[in-house]
Write an enzyme that holds these catalytic residues in place. Structure first.
Site, PDB file in Angstrom:
ATOM      1  CG  HIS A  59      -2.089  -1.021   0.985  1.00  0.00           C
ATOM      2  ND1 HIS A  59      -3.211  -0.765   0.231  1.00  0.00           N
ATOM      3  CD2 HIS A  59      -2.196  -2.308   1.395  1.00  0.00           C
ATOM      4  CE1 HIS A  59      -3.992  -1.835   0.220  1.00  0.00           C
ATOM      5  NE2 HIS A  59      -3.384  -2.803   0.910  1.00  0.00           N
ATOM      6  CG  ASP A  79       0.964   0.644  -5.510  1.00  0.00           C
ATOM      7  OD1 ASP A  79       0.235   0.925  -4.538  1.00  0.00           O
ATOM      8  OD2 ASP A  79       0.613  -0.157  -6.406  1.00  0.00           O
ATOM      9  N   GLY A  93      -4.629 -12.770  -4.423  1.00  0.00           N
ATOM     10  CA  GLY A  93      -3.723 -11.649  -4.154  1.00  0.00           C
ATOM     11  C   GLY A  93      -2.378 -11.820  -4.833  1.00  0.00           C
ATOM     12  CB  SER A 134      -5.002 -13.796 -11.434  1.00  0.00           C
ATOM     13  OG  SER A 134      -6.056 -13.129 -10.776  1.00  0.00           O
ATOM     14  CG  ASP A 189      -0.779  -5.696  -8.610  1.00  0.00           C
ATOM     15  OD1 ASP A 189       0.005  -5.608  -7.658  1.00  0.00           O
ATOM     16  OD2 ASP A 189      -2.007  -5.622  -8.494  1.00  0.00           O
TER      17      ASP A 189
HETATM   18  C1  GLA Z   1      -2.948  -4.472  -4.849  1.00  0.00           C
HETATM   19  C2  GLA Z   1      -2.871  -3.347  -5.863  1.00  0.00           C
HETATM   20  C3  GLA Z   1      -1.474  -2.733  -5.889  1.00  0.00           C
HETATM   21  C4  GLA Z   1      -0.995  -2.365  -4.492  1.00  0.00           C
HETATM   22  C5  GLA Z   1      -1.228  -3.535  -3.530  1.00  0.00           C
HETATM   23  C6  GLA Z   1      -0.915  -3.178  -2.110  1.00  0.00           C
HETATM   24  O1  GLA Z   1      -2.132  -5.529  -5.250  1.00  0.00           O
HETATM   25  O2  GLA Z   1      -3.173  -3.822  -7.147  1.00  0.00           O
HETATM   26  O3  GLA Z   1      -1.468  -1.602  -6.748  1.00  0.00           O
HETATM   27  O4  GLA Z   1      -1.600  -1.202  -4.037  1.00  0.00           O
HETATM   28  O5  GLA Z   1      -2.563  -4.000  -3.579  1.00  0.00           O
HETATM   29  O6  GLA Z   1       0.453  -2.986  -1.959  1.00  0.00           O
END
Ligand code: GLA
Length: 398
Positions: free
Chosen positions: A36, A38, A125, A128, A178
């Site tokens: 959390h 980015d 998480g 995908s 991601d």
């Molecule tokens: C998800 C979101 C990312 C990031 C994470 C937490 O994976 O897609 O952009 O914010 O949560 O780090």
């Protein structure tokens, strides 16, 4: 060649009546630390997983995106002209949204046919969604000669398109971690991403097997979804706190400035959110140092601190994640934490090889005692990014 790439190519031919031009693949990811952060202009440290989504693809001369999902046993199509926020819904949105975003950006892309299959667990998480976006975007790049997989710089353009699909078409307000991981990670390396400076990256060697360790993923099988309100609510908290503190992004606040920043916030919840973000960015920096010095005790300790901060200050963990983390640590993991957005999904644990069986057993026993669906536990390593998969002509028409 991967069996899944082969399957995608073969099924493409059966479904569409001709061989695909090629097969493209993109990986899921685990974030080692930097959660959390980015969307707050902070640091993240993901690796690409060996698990990936494969897309066998061929071009069309109209503007239809037609996709056969082999895993869902479904086919769906949409015209690029009809793509809009929320349209199409479901998994087709990730694919068509990415092609749409490339076209919006001025690339000469048309319709295409795709057959997709994946071994990235869905809703775990492990990104995908970024994997299907990356595979579809890579395929479009290959089919229409855009060269977007050719260099790290061109991959950044594809990251933007994939993220635009997710934010604008699917409607998940995610931050770019991601897609950056899926497209820019390298094998045997973690990727330090600095979202405060145009997502510039540094490759950090990451080969835990060489140190007698394994990185375990513990998929709690408690589904998480980023389109629900909690993720957006955390973002809104951060934006409000940044406004109150007069910064564009919370990542601009240094650990030294944290006490003063906290004293200037009126609301206790906002204070906790800011404390997580600032300390998590500092932990990510420390984790890179520890990795570069081979200090895995310290890496494990930072994992533990990150989990506590996500659980107590950011409030995105879940009972399933907390139990997995506690069981892994109790059975000998050097450290463990939730990974990704939270609210379910997966945890990771850094485990000495000698403790692997004990950790797996401890997690299984803990879940059994609560009569929860068994967690899925597997070892991963840092694999390579999205790319075209070499499939020989003979294999395509076999
Ligand atoms: C998800 C979101 C990312 C990031 C994470 C937490 O994976 O897609 O952009 O914010 O949560 O780090």
């Amino acid at each position: 060649m991967s069996q899944l790439a082969h399957t995608a190519a073969q099924r493409f031919e059966q479904i569409f009546g001709h061989a695909p031009t090629g097969v493209w693949a993109a990986p899921g990811r685990v974030n080692l630390i930097g959660e959390h952060t980015d969307y707050n202009g902070g640091l993240c440290l993901p690796i690409a997983l060996p698990q990936r989504t494969y897309a066998a693809a061929g071009p069309r001369d109209d503007d239809i995106v037609r996709v056969a999902s082999l895993d869902f046993d479904e086919q769906a199509e949409v015209s690029l002209d009809d793509v809009a926020p929320g349209v199409p819904g479901g998994w087709l949105g990730y694919v068509a949204g990415t092609i749409w975003a490339l076209r919006e950006r001025g690339f000469a892309v048309h319709g295409l046919d795709l057959a997709t299959t994946s071994d990235v667990p869905i809703g775990a998480g492990l990104s995908s969604s970024a994997a299907i976006e990356g595979a579809a975007g890579g395929a479009a790049s290959g089919l229409f000669n855009l060269g977007l997989l050719d260099s790290d710089a061109s991959r950044v353009t594809l990251v933007d398109a994939c993220r635009r699909a997710e934010n604008h078409i699917v409607g998940a307000p995610t931050g770019g971690l991601d897609q950056t991981a899926s497209l820019r990670c390298l094998p045997r390396h973690a990727l330090l991403i600095d979202f405060g400076h145009d997502a510039r990256v540094r490759q950090i060697p990451f080969d835990v097997a060489a140190h007698g360790l394994r990185l375990l993923v513990i998929d709690t099988r408690a589904k998480h979804a980023l389109v629900d309100g909690q993720y957006a609510a955390r973002r809104a908290n951060c934006e409000q706190a940044a406004r109150e503190l007069g910064v564009d992004l919370l990542g601009r606040i240094t650990p030294e400035q944290l006490p003063d920043a906290l004293s200037r916030l009126s609301d206790q919840t906002l204070r906790r959110r800011v404390r997580h973000v600032v300390t998590e960015i500092a932990r990510t920096r420390q984790c890179c140092d520890a990795l570069e010095h081979g200090d895995f005790q310290q890496v494990g300790e930072l994992f533990n601190q990150s989990h506590a901060s996500l659980r107590d200050d950011y409030e995105v963990s879940s009972p399933e994640l907390d139990l997995a983390v506690a069981a892994a640590r109790g059975a000998g993991a050097l450290g463990a934490r939730m990974t990704g957005g939270g609210f379910g999904g997966s945890a990771i644990a850094l485990v000495p090889v000698a403790a692997l069986d004990a950790v797996k057993r401890a997690v299984a026993d803990a879940y059994l005692a609560r009569e929860w669906t068994p967690a899925h536990v597997f070892a991963v390593h840092a694999a390579g990014p999205a790319d075209r998969v070499a499939v020989h002509e003979a294999q395509l028409v076999e």
